[in-house]
Design a protein around this motif. Structure first.
Motif, PDB file in Angstrom:
ATOM      1  N   PRO A 140      45.970 -16.690  45.323  1.00 50.66           N
ATOM      2  CA  PRO A 140      47.400 -16.417  45.113  1.00 50.66           C
ATOM      3  C   PRO A 140      48.260 -17.674  45.086  1.00 50.66           C
ATOM      4  O   PRO A 140      49.299 -17.698  44.414  1.00 50.66           O
ATOM      5  CB  PRO A 140      47.762 -15.522  46.311  1.00 50.66           C
ATOM      6  N   PHE A 141      47.836 -18.709  45.785  1.00 52.70           N
ATOM      7  CA  PHE A 141      48.626 -19.933  45.876  1.00 52.70           C
ATOM      8  C   PHE A 141      48.444 -20.837  44.650  1.00 52.70           C
ATOM      9  O   PHE A 141      49.190 -21.798  44.472  1.00 52.70           O
ATOM     10  CB  PHE A 141      48.243 -20.706  47.140  1.00 52.70           C
ATOM     11  N   ASN A 142      47.433 -20.538  43.832  1.00 49.46           N
ATOM     12  CA  ASN A 142      47.116 -21.395  42.698  1.00 49.46           C
ATOM     13  C   ASN A 142      47.604 -20.845  41.368  1.00 49.46           C
ATOM     14  O   ASN A 142      47.255 -21.369  40.314  1.00 49.46           O
ATOM     15  CB  ASN A 142      45.610 -21.656  42.639  1.00 49.46           C
ATOM     16  N   ARG A 143      48.411 -19.805  41.417  1.00 48.40           N
ATOM     17  CA  ARG A 143      49.022 -19.287  40.199  1.00 48.40           C
ATOM     18  C   ARG A 143      50.349 -20.001  39.947  1.00 48.40           C
ATOM     19  O   ARG A 143      51.204 -20.066  40.832  1.00 48.40           O
ATOM     20  CB  ARG A 143      49.255 -17.783  40.317  1.00 48.40           C
ATOM     21  N   ALA A 144      50.519 -20.533  38.759  1.00 49.90           N
ATOM     22  CA  ALA A 144      51.793 -21.156  38.404  1.00 49.90           C
ATOM     23  C   ALA A 144      52.861 -20.076  38.308  1.00 49.90           C
ATOM     24  O   ALA A 144      52.591 -18.940  37.902  1.00 49.90           O
ATOM     25  CB  ALA A 144      51.665 -21.903  37.086  1.00 49.90           C
ATOM     26  N   SER A 145      54.081 -20.428  38.690  1.00 50.35           N
ATOM     27  CA  SER A 145      55.166 -19.447  38.734  1.00 50.35           C
ATOM     28  C   SER A 145      56.259 -19.715  37.719  1.00 50.35           C
ATOM     29  O   SER A 145      57.163 -18.891  37.559  1.00 50.35           O
ATOM     30  CB  SER A 145      55.777 -19.433  40.143  1.00 50.35           C
ATOM     31  N   THR A 146      56.208 -20.839  37.025  1.00 47.67           N
ATOM     32  CA  THR A 146      57.263 -21.201  36.081  1.00 47.67           C
ATOM     33  C   THR A 146      56.760 -21.037  34.651  1.00 47.67           C
ATOM     34  O   THR A 146      55.814 -21.723  34.246  1.00 47.67           O
ATOM     35  CB  THR A 146      57.718 -22.652  36.293  1.00 47.67           C
ATOM     36  N   PRO A 147      57.371 -20.164  33.861  1.00 43.41           N
ATOM     37  CA  PRO A 147      56.945 -20.012  32.471  1.00 43.41           C
ATOM     38  C   PRO A 147      57.564 -21.098  31.594  1.00 43.41           C
ATOM     39  O   PRO A 147      58.522 -21.775  31.990  1.00 43.41           O
ATOM     40  CB  PRO A 147      57.497 -18.636  32.091  1.00 43.41           C
ATOM     41  N   LEU A 148      57.016 -21.269  30.422  1.00 39.02           N
ATOM     42  CA  LEU A 148      57.632 -22.150  29.441  1.00 39.02           C
ATOM     43  C   LEU A 148      58.975 -21.569  29.005  1.00 39.02           C
ATOM     44  O   LEU A 148      59.161 -20.347  29.006  1.00 39.02           O
ATOM     45  CB  LEU A 148      56.722 -22.315  28.229  1.00 39.02           C
ATOM     46  N   PRO A 149      59.937 -22.422  28.606  1.00 41.24           N
ATOM     47  CA  PRO A 149      61.245 -21.901  28.168  1.00 41.24           C
ATOM     48  C   PRO A 149      61.132 -20.943  26.988  1.00 41.24           C
ATOM     49  O   PRO A 149      61.889 -19.980  26.897  1.00 41.24           O
ATOM     50  CB  PRO A 149      62.016 -23.172  27.781  1.00 41.24           C
ATOM     51  N   SER A 150      60.196 -21.234  26.080  1.00 39.63           N
ATOM     52  CA  SER A 150      59.969 -20.366  24.916  1.00 39.63           C
ATOM     53  C   SER A 150      58.493 -19.997  24.861  1.00 39.63           C
ATOM     54  O   SER A 150      57.726 -20.583  24.082  1.00 39.63           O
ATOM     55  CB  SER A 150      60.400 -21.068  23.625  1.00 39.63           C
ATOM     56  N   PRO A 151      58.052 -19.055  25.702  1.00 39.74           N
ATOM     57  CA  PRO A 151      56.631 -18.702  25.723  1.00 39.74           C
ATOM     58  C   PRO A 151      56.150 -18.266  24.342  1.00 39.74           C
ATOM     59  O   PRO A 151      56.830 -17.524  23.639  1.00 39.74           O
ATOM     60  CB  PRO A 151      56.580 -17.540  26.726  1.00 39.74           C
ATOM     61  N   GLY A 152      54.979 -18.754  23.974  1.00 43.85           N
ATOM     62  CA  GLY A 152      54.422 -18.381  22.688  1.00 43.85           C
ATOM     63  C   GLY A 152      54.816 -19.278  21.539  1.00 43.85           C
ATOM     64  O   GLY A 152      54.264 -19.160  20.439  1.00 43.85           O
ATOM     65  N   ALA A 153      55.764 -20.189  21.764  1.00 43.95           N
ATOM     66  CA  ALA A 153      56.209 -21.061  20.673  1.00 43.95           C
ATOM     67  C   ALA A 153      55.130 -22.090  20.354  1.00 43.95           C
ATOM     68  O   ALA A 153      54.501 -22.645  21.258  1.00 43.95           O
ATOM     69  CB  ALA A 153      57.506 -21.762  21.054  1.00 43.95           C
ATOM     70  N   PRO A 154      54.901 -22.376  19.060  1.00 47.31           N
ATOM     71  CA  PRO A 154      53.920 -23.401  18.693  1.00 47.31           C
ATOM     72  C   PRO A 154      54.471 -24.794  18.958  1.00 47.31           C
ATOM     73  O   PRO A 154      55.680 -24.975  19.198  1.00 47.31           O
ATOM     74  CB  PRO A 154      53.724 -23.164  17.198  1.00 47.31           C
ATOM     75  N   LEU A 155      53.601 -25.777  18.918  1.00 44.49           N
ATOM     76  CA  LEU A 155      54.061 -27.162  19.015  1.00 44.49           C
ATOM     77  C   LEU A 155      54.904 -27.508  17.793  1.00 44.49           C
ATOM     78  O   LEU A 155      54.685 -26.960  16.711  1.00 44.49           O
ATOM     79  CB  LEU A 155      52.870 -28.109  19.111  1.00 44.49           C
ATOM     80  N   PRO A 156      55.860 -28.418  17.942  1.00 41.16           N
ATOM     81  CA  PRO A 156      56.706 -28.785  16.793  1.00 41.16           C
ATOM     82  C   PRO A 156      55.905 -29.474  15.698  1.00 41.16           C
ATOM     83  O   PRO A 156      54.901 -30.136  15.959  1.00 41.16           O
ATOM     84  CB  PRO A 156      57.745 -29.729  17.411  1.00 41.16           C
ATOM     85  N   ALA A 157      56.356 -29.312  14.471  1.00 47.24           N
ATOM     86  CA  ALA A 157      55.681 -29.899  13.313  1.00 47.24           C
ATOM     87  C   ALA A 157      56.128 -31.351  13.142  1.00 47.24           C
ATOM     88  O   ALA A 157      56.868 -31.702  12.218  1.00 47.24           O
ATOM     89  CB  ALA A 157      55.981 -29.080  12.059  1.00 47.24           C
ATOM     90  N   ARG A 158      55.671 -32.183  14.050  1.00 47.40           N
ATOM     91  CA  ARG A 158      55.952 -33.628  14.053  1.00 47.40           C
ATOM     92  C   ARG A 158      54.851 -34.295  14.853  1.00 47.40           C
ATOM     93  O   ARG A 158      54.031 -33.632  15.484  1.00 47.40           O
ATOM     94  CB  ARG A 158      57.323 -33.918  14.675  1.00 47.40           C
ATOM     95  N   ARG A 159      54.831 -35.637  14.814  1.00 45.58           N
ATOM     96  CA  ARG A 159      53.855 -36.330  15.661  1.00 45.58           C
ATOM     97  C   ARG A 159      54.197 -36.050  17.131  1.00 45.58           C
ATOM     98  O   ARG A 159      55.366 -35.935  17.503  1.00 45.58           O
ATOM     99  CB  ARG A 159      53.851 -37.830  15.371  1.00 45.58           C
ATOM    100  N   ARG A 160      53.159 -35.985  17.944  1.00 42.12           N
ATOM    101  CA  ARG A 160      53.336 -35.525  19.323  1.00 42.12           C
ATOM    102  C   ARG A 160      52.686 -36.492  20.300  1.00 42.12           C
ATOM    103  O   ARG A 160      51.870 -37.325  19.924  1.00 42.12           O
ATOM    104  CB  ARG A 160      52.697 -34.136  19.492  1.00 42.12           C
TER     105      ARG A 160
END
Length: 732
Positions: A91-111
């Motif tokens: 239970p202590f090893n579950r992250a609790s903060t979601p991404l601001p836009s869950p499911g969004a792909p990476l941006p189409a630019r160099r990363r």
């Protein structure tokens, strides 16, 4: 990975002198591993040197929570990590903060992908409830990266939840690592890829782990030579894992590391080509080994076609045979990759911390990441949504404060406590500014363990401004409410400015301050389009004598986007300043005399409503104490360990991002004020209390669980859920 120096360019192994040296190093490491595995060597290892999860560790027994890897294939197959019956720490090893836009792909630019490999992994960050090292390693330049990989040389490296929480807050995806290496790794691969069903089963186990623990995918590093008969099933493993990850965690990633080839050879290509592209075609990207040559990025981009941003050219920050030399010359490789318009994977930026780069970690880290920013620019922006709150906490410090009052004077570390990190620029190498802006950990804070401090000297007619946050918030018609706290010397004024942009009217800036006249009358005042008066707020903690809380209301329009939040500093005027001076005036009489400046900003909050987060009343929660253990400490006290858990009775409200935990020790003397102690912070709906000292005169313990809102507000302690416990004399 982390010590690869071969630079093969074809599918056939070419044994250069350099590779012979590498083979010798592999052989010596194998001898060392064999020695360490012997019984005599094990007996020589001290208890302190043993990693917490190594034998005689029993994950099913209650203990202070830890994060740990999966080291055996059988454990991965059995799903034992995901069973609370066999894993008390789950239970202590579950992250609790979601991404601001869950499911969004990476941006189409160099990363930028950052691969964290430091001291074998699982150090101060391996305690989900935090530790006691105020100088623990942390990252805070999240605005300069897109993906964070937690790497170690264990079979299955599961990111400690603190990294996922901090990264997700800033919009950065987090990957774990699956690695096979050496003879044991080859044996594991032969078992995994013996059949298609087996390959698919292990892929499903990895996808289950990522989905259950809240991170975003995997780096796959098969760093062994394989018989060609296993390659089809290896490809099916990559293909099946990618599909299962995308289904379980939309927007997730599976990245292949450039090691074994499609022919089964352990032959690092240093580029995308026909020997590793079959794996690249089945997943979301390729992490190219870091010993590439100058033309290899162009070759890789050409081979990738319209997926060139999915190719991450490796850079070893330690500088081991990496282009440009890494270390303080990491930007040499970055500049080339920027020119070739291809992504990068920076390996082991913890080099700064591990090698004690001067003058100190904070300064060296800011300087190094300043080179990254100068080369590639800012990749993330925030705030993007409301409410927005930051108290500049980096996740470590020497005390914990709330509203200017100290809750705890103990040193601590917990990366889960990071709030949005300011984008302070490193400028010392370029220009010596009259004042310096930094994160202060040792002076009094308003909230958490840090604050932004501006210190130096200013001319009386000067205004100093520095960007804190590079926003991307679309404003709505109506009002936004700002809250901020200031601790400043008597002659120092502090304000905030908001940068706004509009397609129709261009850019504008609003200055917010309690003493608008002081800023407005300065000749060298930047061109603010409007001014908003902020008002002092009566402190909720009347004992706080140093911090002043301000609030202001700003009218907004839907045509504007908030693009920046800045701290603005000037000296208060003690007499009449000649406002008609020339810009280059220098006489003391015209207000150009320099005076000391020292002020701190404790927090910044922006809400669309003037109201704080509504908290459910105490009766809406169910609290429970489990695994309660009492032991005798001294003649006058006991030691208590237990797990506290809590849950809302209704499902119409999402869990809070964190909870503060307190304890009050009550006695029969009803006139005596109960002592309240801050125990720590929980990122999940559970907290483990370890060896709490309870004096014999204590007749009852009251544990308080204080929910914390995303806007920085906290539930009143009197209205929080509680757990009562009566001490016993029966010891376990």
């Amino acid at each position: 990975m982390g010590n690869l120096v071969g630079t093969p360019t074809t599918g056939r192994r070419r044994f250069t002198a350099e590779q012979m040296l590498f083979s010798l190093r592999r052989f010596l490491r194998r001898l060392r591993d064999m020695a360490l595995s012997s019984e005599d060597a094990s007996a020589a290892v001290s208890e302190d040197a043993r990693r917490p999860w190594e034998p005689p560790f029993d994950a099913s027994k209650p203990a202070p929570p830890i994060s740990y890897p999966i080291t055996e294939l059988a454990a991965l197959a059995s799903r034992s990590y995901l069973s609370e019956a066999s894993n008390f720490h789950l239970p202590f090893n579950r992250a609790s903060t979601p991404l601001p836009s869950p499911g969004a792909p990476l941006p189409a630019r160099r990363r930028v992908l950052v691969c964290h490999d430091m001291q074998g992994g699982y150090r101060d960050d391996a305690a989900p409830q935090g530790g006691t090292n105020p100088d623990a390693y942390a990252l805070w330049h999240w605005h300069l990266m897109d993906v964070f990989v937690y790497f170690s040389h264990y079979l299955v490296t599961l990111p400690p939840p603190c990294w996922t929480n901090a990264a997700h807050l800033h919009g950065v995806k987090v990957l774990g690592t699956f690695i096979t290496e050496w003879d044991k790794g080859a044996e594991i691969c032969r078992e995994m890829f013996a059949t298609e069903d087996s390959a698919q089963m292990y892929a499903e186990r990895l996808a289950e782990l990522a989905a259950a623990l809240g991170f975003d995918g995997w780096l796959i590093n098969i760093e062994v030579k394989l018989n060609i008969q296993f390659i089809d099933n290896l490809k099916e493993f990559v293909n099946h894992l990618t599909k299962k990850m995308h289904a379980a965690v939309p927007g997730s990633l599976v990245i292949w590391y450039d090691a074994v080839t499609v022919n089964g050879e352990l032959d690092w290509q240093d580029k995308l080509n026909k020997y590793n592209k079959p794996f690249f075609d089945l997943c979301d990207g390729l992490f190219v080994n870091y010993t590439w040559k100058e033309k290899y990025p162009q070759d890789s981009a050409a081979a990738a076609g319209d997926r060139k941003y999915d190719v991450y050219m490796g850079i070893d920050v330690f500088g081991r045979n990496t282009y440009g030399g890494g270390q303080w010359n990491t930007n040499v490789a970055l500049d080339l990759l920027k020119k070739d318009d291809i992504s990068t994977a920076m390996f082991a930026p913890g080099w700064i911390y591990e090698t004690n780069q001067p003058p100190d970690f904070q300064s060296a880290q800011n300087r190094w990441w300043g080179l990254v920013e100068k080369s590639w620019g800012v990749l993330q922006s925030y705030p993007k949504e409301l409410p927005f709150y930051s108290d500049f906490d980096q996740g470590h410090g020497y005390q914990v404060c709330y509203e200017g009052l100290r809750l705890s004077g103990d040193p601590w570390n917990n990366i889960s406590c990071q709030s949005f990190q300011p984008m302070l620029k490193h400028t010392k190498d370029e220009v010596q500014l009259p004042v310096q802006t930094s994160i202060d950990f040792k002076d009094e804070q308003y909230n958490g363990g840090g604050c932004v401090t501006v210190k130096g000297s200013l001319k009386q007619n000067a205004i100093f401004s520095e960007l804190l946050f590079n926003g991307g918030l679309s404003m709505e018609d109506g009002s936004v409410h700002l809250f901020y706290s200031v601790n400043a010397d008597a002659n120092c004024a502090v304000g905030l400015s908001l940068d706004l942009s509009s397609r129709n009217t261009g850019s504008t800036s609003i200055l917010i301050a309690d003493d608008i006249a002081t800023f407005h009358r300065k000749k060298r005042n930047p061109m603010y389009s409007s001014y908003v008066q902020s008002d002092k707020v009566a402190p909720q903690a009347p004992d706080n004598q140093n911090w002043i809380l301000y609030q202001a209301t700003v009218r907004s329009s839907a045509s504007y986007t908030l693009t920046g939040i800045n701290i603005v500093c000037t000296l208060k005027t003690t007499g009449k300043i000649n406002t008609e001076i020339e810009e280059d005036g220098s006489s003391e009489a015209n207000g150009s005399r320099s005076l000391p400046y020292h002020a701190s900003l404790g927090h910044v909050g922006i809400r669309s409503s003037n109201d704080e987060t509504p908290f459910p009343p105490a009766k809406s929660w169910t609290t429970e104490g489990e695994h309660i253990s009492w032991s005798k400490n001294l003649n006058t006290s006991k030691l208590l360990s237990l797990r506290i858990s809590w849950k809302l009775n209704t499902s119409d409200q999402a869990p809070f991002m964190k909870y503060n935990i307190y304890v009050e020790k009550l006695t029969v003397d009803s006139s005596a004020k109960a002592s309240r102690s801050y125990l720590g912070v929980a990122s999940v709906e559970a907290f483990y209390v370890s060896n709490l000292q309870v004096p014999d005169e204590v007749t009852s313990l009251k544990f308080i669980i204080q929910a914390c809102g995303r806007d920085g507000s906290r539930q009143e302690l009197e209205k929080c859920p509680k757990l009562f416990l009566v001490p016993v004399d029966h010891y376990v």
